[in-house]
Design a protein around this motif. Sequence first.
Motif, mmCIF file in Angstrom:
data_model
loop_
_atom_site.group_PDB
_atom_site.id
_atom_site.type_symbol
_atom_site.label_atom_id
_atom_site.label_comp_id
_atom_site.label_asym_id
_atom_site.label_seq_id
_atom_site.Cartn_x
_atom_site.Cartn_y
_atom_site.Cartn_z
ATOM 1 N N VAL A 1 0.245 -14.962 8.706
ATOM 2 C CA VAL A 1 0.343 -15.540 7.365
ATOM 3 C C VAL A 1 1.454 -14.853 6.583
ATOM 4 O O VAL A 1 1.749 -13.684 6.818
ATOM 5 N N PRO A 2 2.095 -15.564 5.653
ATOM 6 C CA PRO A 2 3.092 -14.916 4.793
ATOM 7 C C PRO A 2 2.421 -13.827 3.960
ATOM 8 O O PRO A 2 1.242 -13.942 3.606
ATOM 9 N N GLY A 3 3.172 -12.776 3.656
ATOM 10 C CA GLY A 3 2.564 -11.685 2.914
ATOM 11 C C GLY A 3 3.526 -10.995 1.977
ATOM 12 O O GLY A 3 4.620 -11.487 1.684
ATOM 13 N N SER A 4 3.121 -9.816 1.538
ATOM 14 C CA SER A 4 3.880 -9.018 0.585
ATOM 15 C C SER A 4 5.162 -8.494 1.233
ATOM 16 O O SER A 4 5.386 -8.641 2.437
ATOM 17 N N ALA A 5 5.968 -7.828 0.434
ATOM 18 C CA ALA A 5 7.225 -7.275 0.944
ATOM 19 C C ALA A 5 7.010 -6.309 2.119
ATOM 20 O O ALA A 5 7.718 -6.429 3.133
ATOM 21 N N PRO A 6 6.051 -5.374 2.052
ATOM 22 C CA PRO A 6 5.842 -4.490 3.219
ATOM 23 C C PRO A 6 5.411 -5.266 4.471
ATOM 24 O O PRO A 6 5.831 -4.930 5.585
ATOM 25 N N HIS A 7 4.575 -6.283 4.300
ATOM 26 C CA HIS A 7 4.126 -7.126 5.410
ATOM 27 C C HIS A 7 5.325 -7.824 6.050
ATOM 28 O O HIS A 7 5.483 -7.818 7.271
ATOM 29 N N LEU B 1 0.581 -7.393 8.887
ATOM 30 C CA LEU B 1 1.429 -6.720 9.875
ATOM 31 C C LEU B 1 1.796 -5.365 9.302
ATOM 32 O O LEU B 1 2.113 -5.247 8.114
ATOM 33 N N ASP B 2 1.773 -4.330 10.151
ATOM 34 C CA ASP B 2 2.035 -2.987 9.654
ATOM 35 C C ASP B 2 2.689 -2.154 10.749
ATOM 36 O O ASP B 2 2.265 -2.194 11.906
ATOM 37 N N THR C 1 -8.095 5.967 2.230
ATOM 38 C CA THR C 1 -7.372 4.987 3.038
ATOM 39 C C THR C 1 -5.957 4.816 2.499
ATOM 40 O O THR C 1 -5.707 4.968 1.303
ATOM 41 N N ASP C 2 -5.025 4.481 3.388
ATOM 42 C CA ASP C 2 -3.639 4.315 2.957
ATOM 43 C C ASP C 2 -3.427 2.929 2.338
ATOM 44 O O ASP C 2 -4.315 2.066 2.367
ATOM 45 N N LEU C 3 -2.247 2.744 1.765
ATOM 46 C CA LEU C 3 -1.947 1.486 1.075
ATOM 47 C C LEU C 3 -1.966 0.299 2.033
ATOM 48 O O LEU C 3 -2.353 -0.804 1.652
ATOM 49 N N GLY C 4 -1.574 0.532 3.290
ATOM 50 C CA GLY C 4 -1.596 -0.550 4.271
ATOM 51 C C GLY C 4 -3.004 -1.042 4.563
ATOM 52 O O GLY C 4 -3.243 -2.239 4.689
#
Length: 197
Positions: free
Chosen positions: A29-35, A126-127, A178-181
Amino acid sequence: MIQLRDPDDPELQPSSDLAVARRHIESAVPGSAPHEAARKEMLAFLDQHPDALLRSCTEGHLTGSAMVVDPTTRAFLLILHAKVGRWLQPGGHADGDAALPGVALKEATEETGIAGLRVATPAIDLDVHRFVAPNEPTHLHFDVRYLVIAPPGAEPAGNHESHDLGWFSLDELEGLGTDLGTQRLARSALDALTELG
């Protein structure tokens, strides 16, 4: 469109074809800038590493993970990872299997002990992160992440990979360290759950 799949779904059957993994990354799926940055980095890595499905690719390799959610309480099941000592979603190495939703579901089942889990496709996050653990060379995990639905009221039972397991609300995740991801993944999981209805 988010779709729930049972373990015997053809989409989850093992494949050694790297093109299958590429398709799962591209269709996330489309996501945020980090994704989206992770999507770009993953696809470039696959172009340069035909062995990206294998742990023997020492620079980094593909992994599949699962944000397990109880649809009734909207709580997340996290494990206190024995190797790294942090609260994480279940997941693990592809180990040659390009059917990444199947990898995520298999790992979630093994690490939580819950029968009847179902995975939703496409991937919801995605990470790319550096994996650091005692007695292991530091390397990258290209993690393709899925929503996994638990039967209501499911009781987890961990295995040797965890010190503890627990159900947590979105508001509790930051307090667990937990981390931001992981927090981004949790929000994406709730969005996908809402879409499933």
